[in-house]
Design a protein around this motif. Structure first.
Motif, PDB file in Angstrom:
ATOM      1  N   VAL A  78       0.816  -1.218   0.000  1.00 35.86           N
ATOM      2  CA  VAL A  78       0.000   0.000   0.000  1.00 35.86           C
ATOM      3  C   VAL A  78       0.846   1.264   0.000  1.00 35.86           C
ATOM      4  CG1 VAL A  78      -1.936  -1.152   1.122  1.00 35.86           C
ATOM      5  CG2 VAL A  78      -0.176  -0.051   2.529  1.00 35.86           C
ATOM      6  N   GLY A  79       2.173   1.096  -0.065  1.00 34.96           N
ATOM      7  CA  GLY A  79       3.024   2.275  -0.118  1.00 34.96           C
ATOM      8  C   GLY A  79       4.390   2.013   0.476  1.00 34.96           C
ATOM      9  N   SER A  80       5.335   2.891   0.147  1.00 35.24           N
ATOM     10  CA  SER A  80       6.678   2.782   0.702  1.00 35.24           C
ATOM     11  C   SER A  80       7.209   4.170   1.023  1.00 35.24           C
ATOM     12  CB  SER A  80       7.618   2.063  -0.268  1.00 35.24           C
ATOM     13  OG  SER A  80       7.761   2.805  -1.462  1.00 35.24           O
ATOM     14  N   ALA A  81       8.115   4.218   1.988  1.00 34.07           N
ATOM     15  CA  ALA A  81       8.720   5.484   2.404  1.00 34.07           C
ATOM     16  C   ALA A  81      10.214   5.269   2.600  1.00 34.07           C
ATOM     17  CB  ALA A  81       8.078   5.977   3.703  1.00 34.07           C
ATOM     18  N   ALA A  82      10.975   6.364   2.456  1.00 32.61           N
ATOM     19  CA  ALA A  82      12.426   6.271   2.548  1.00 32.61           C
ATOM     20  C   ALA A  82      12.986   6.835   3.845  1.00 32.61           C
ATOM     21  CB  ALA A  82      13.062   6.988   1.357  1.00 32.61           C
ATOM     22  N   ASN A  83      12.157   7.544   4.617  1.00 30.27           N
ATOM     23  CA  ASN A  83      12.661   8.158   5.846  1.00 30.27           C
ATOM     24  C   ASN A  83      11.548   8.227   6.892  1.00 30.27           C
ATOM     25  OD1 ASN A  83      11.126  10.693   5.382  1.00 30.27           O
ATOM     26  ND2 ASN A  83      12.603  10.948   3.690  1.00 30.27           N
ATOM     27  N   ARG A  84      11.930   8.675   8.069  1.00 33.87           N
ATOM     28  CA  ARG A  84      10.999   8.704   9.201  1.00 33.87           C
ATOM     29  C   ARG A  84       9.809   9.622   8.940  1.00 33.87           C
ATOM     30  NH1 ARG A  84      13.136  10.161  15.299  1.00 33.87           N
ATOM     31  NH2 ARG A  84      11.134  10.182  16.400  1.00 33.87           N
ATOM     32  N   GLU A  85      10.068  10.803   8.408  1.00 28.95           N
ATOM     33  CA  GLU A  85       8.992  11.771   8.178  1.00 28.95           C
ATOM     34  C   GLU A  85       7.974  11.251   7.173  1.00 28.95           C
ATOM     35  OE1 GLU A  85      12.238  12.451   8.126  1.00 28.95           O
ATOM     36  OE2 GLU A  85      12.334  13.471  10.070  1.00 28.95           O
ATOM     37  N   ASP A  86       8.466  10.719   6.049  1.00 29.16           N
ATOM     38  CA  ASP A  86       7.563  10.184   5.032  1.00 29.16           C
ATOM     39  C   ASP A  86       6.797   8.975   5.562  1.00 29.16           C
ATOM     40  OD1 ASP A  86       8.408  12.112   3.311  1.00 29.16           O
ATOM     41  OD2 ASP A  86       9.704  10.804   2.114  1.00 29.16           O
ATOM     42  N   ALA A  87       7.459   8.180   6.402  1.00 29.76           N
ATOM     43  CA  ALA A  87       6.806   6.998   6.971  1.00 29.76           C
ATOM     44  C   ALA A  87       5.628   7.403   7.847  1.00 29.76           C
ATOM     45  CB  ALA A  87       7.806   6.185   7.782  1.00 29.76           C
ATOM     46  N   ILE A  88       5.806   8.437   8.653  1.00 34.02           N
ATOM     47  CA  ILE A  88       4.734   8.917   9.528  1.00 34.02           C
ATOM     48  C   ILE A  88       3.575   9.463   8.693  1.00 34.02           C
ATOM     49  CG2 ILE A  88       4.139  10.640  11.266  1.00 34.02           C
ATOM     50  CD1 ILE A  88       7.072  10.387  12.264  1.00 34.02           C
ATOM     51  N   HIS A  89       3.918  10.223   7.638  1.00 36.97           N
ATOM     52  CA  HIS A  89       2.884  10.773   6.755  1.00 36.97           C
ATOM     53  C   HIS A  89       2.103   9.654   6.080  1.00 36.97           C
ATOM     54  CE1 HIS A  89       0.910  13.529   4.014  1.00 36.97           C
ATOM     55  NE2 HIS A  89       1.334  12.812   2.989  1.00 36.97           N
ATOM     56  N   LEU A  90       2.822   8.640   5.572  1.00 28.97           N
ATOM     57  CA  LEU A  90       2.169   7.522   4.902  1.00 28.97           C
ATOM     58  C   LEU A  90       1.297   6.729   5.854  1.00 28.97           C
ATOM     59  CD1 LEU A  90       1.816   5.846   2.333  1.00 28.97           C
ATOM     60  CD2 LEU A  90       3.900   4.591   2.954  1.00 28.97           C
ATOM     61  N   ALA A  91       1.752   6.592   7.090  1.00 26.62           N
ATOM     62  CA  ALA A  91       0.990   5.823   8.087  1.00 26.62           C
ATOM     63  C   ALA A  91      -0.362   6.483   8.352  1.00 26.62           C
ATOM     64  CB  ALA A  91       1.785   5.701   9.380  1.00 26.62           C
ATOM     65  N   ARG A  92      -0.405   7.806   8.290  1.00 27.50           N
ATOM     66  CA  ARG A  92      -1.666   8.525   8.502  1.00 27.50           C
ATOM     67  C   ARG A  92      -2.641   8.311   7.348  1.00 27.50           C
ATOM     68  NH1 ARG A  92       1.798  12.845  10.721  1.00 27.50           N
ATOM     69  NH2 ARG A  92       1.394  12.998  12.971  1.00 27.50           N
ATOM     70  N   LEU A  93      -2.103   8.088   6.155  1.00 27.82           N
ATOM     71  CA  LEU A  93      -2.940   7.981   4.969  1.00 27.82           C
ATOM     72  C   LEU A  93      -3.329   6.542   4.621  1.00 27.82           C
ATOM     73  CD1 LEU A  93      -1.078  10.502   2.607  1.00 27.82           C
ATOM     74  CD2 LEU A  93      -3.107  10.928   4.018  1.00 27.82           C
ATOM     75  N   SER A  94      -2.462   5.601   4.943  1.00 25.19           N
ATOM     76  CA  SER A  94      -2.688   4.216   4.524  1.00 25.19           C
ATOM     77  C   SER A  94      -3.455   3.437   5.586  1.00 25.19           C
ATOM     78  CB  SER A  94      -1.354   3.523   4.241  1.00 25.19           C
ATOM     79  OG  SER A  94      -0.716   3.162   5.457  1.00 25.19           O
ATOM     80  N   ASP A  95      -3.919   2.252   5.176  1.00 25.22           N
ATOM     81  CA  ASP A  95      -4.597   1.355   6.115  1.00 25.22           C
ATOM     82  C   ASP A  95      -3.831   0.045   6.220  1.00 25.22           C
ATOM     83  OD1 ASP A  95      -5.090   0.552   3.556  1.00 25.22           O
ATOM     84  OD2 ASP A  95      -7.214   0.101   3.848  1.00 25.22           O
TER      85      ASP A  95
END
Length: 212
Positions: free
Chosen positions: A32-49
């Protein structure tokens, strides 16, 4: 077929692409998505399920910041974290599980990740061999520490001498204590360790690592 939604946090673009392609081939896993750093990971976690987060232990080269990212994500919502890393160190494994991760898999064993994901999703108590040995040793260390606290320092000193085959008179002399005091300590030791003789107590204490 029940599907499992997976989110990947990995700073290495080559590994990120490889793992995404590899896991996408599994029929029951959806990336459902991938992130390369802590900030992007937190943002993605808010949007994904996502049901499961695969988190690289080291994102910036400054300590185990993947653990901090995992803790941040778990504050946003409840999600199961599997730590994915090239670091195979005892301290890293201990920190990972202490922070609430479900599993710890090194990248050299990436082919085991699908199994780890399914186990986590279905609440199965599966610990990958990469970390199982460390967990067993840590459990044994904690158990030994707990057992060691059963005896007082004076009781340990007496047991050490009994283990060396010293008689009570010699123990009294070396410890500069009265016969009644030694007997009192020995009786306490026998009760705590559940044995009938001082020699049995010394053998049991040695096996349990209480005299180290």
């Amino acid at each position: 077929m029940e599907t499992i939604k997976v989110m990947l946090v990995e700073d290495d673009p080559i590994w990120r692409e490889h793992l995404t392609n590899y896991l996408s081939r599994e029929e029951d896993l959806i990336m459902v998505g991938s992130a390369a750093n802590r900030e992007d990971a937190i943002h993605l976690a808010r949007l994904s399920d996502a049901n499961i987060v695969l988190m690289d232990l080291v994102l910036t080269g400054e300590g185990y910041d993947g653990i901090e990212a995992a803790l941040d994500i778990q504050e946003i919502r409840e999600v199961k974290v599997i730590m994915l890393t090239g670091v195979d160190e005892e301290e890293a494994i201990k920190h990972t599980f202490a922070a609430g991760a479900i599993n710890y898999v090194t990248k050299t064993h990436y082919e085991d990740i699908p199994c780890a994901i399914r186990a986590a999703y279905h609440n199965m108590e599966y610990i990958h061999p990469d970390s199982a040995g460390v967990i067993r040793r840590e459990f044994r260390r904690l158990w030994r520490d707990q057992q060691g606290k059963l005896l007082t320092p004076s009781e340990k000193e007496i047991l050490k001498r009994i283990h060396l085959g010293k008689k009570q008179v010699m123990i009294q002399t070396e410890l500069h204590t009265a016969e009644s005091t030694v007997k009192k300590h020995v009786n306490s030791i026998l009760k705590k360790l559940g044995v009938r003789s001082s020699r049995d107590a010394a053998r049991k204490a040695k096996r349990l690592g209480m005299l180290d």
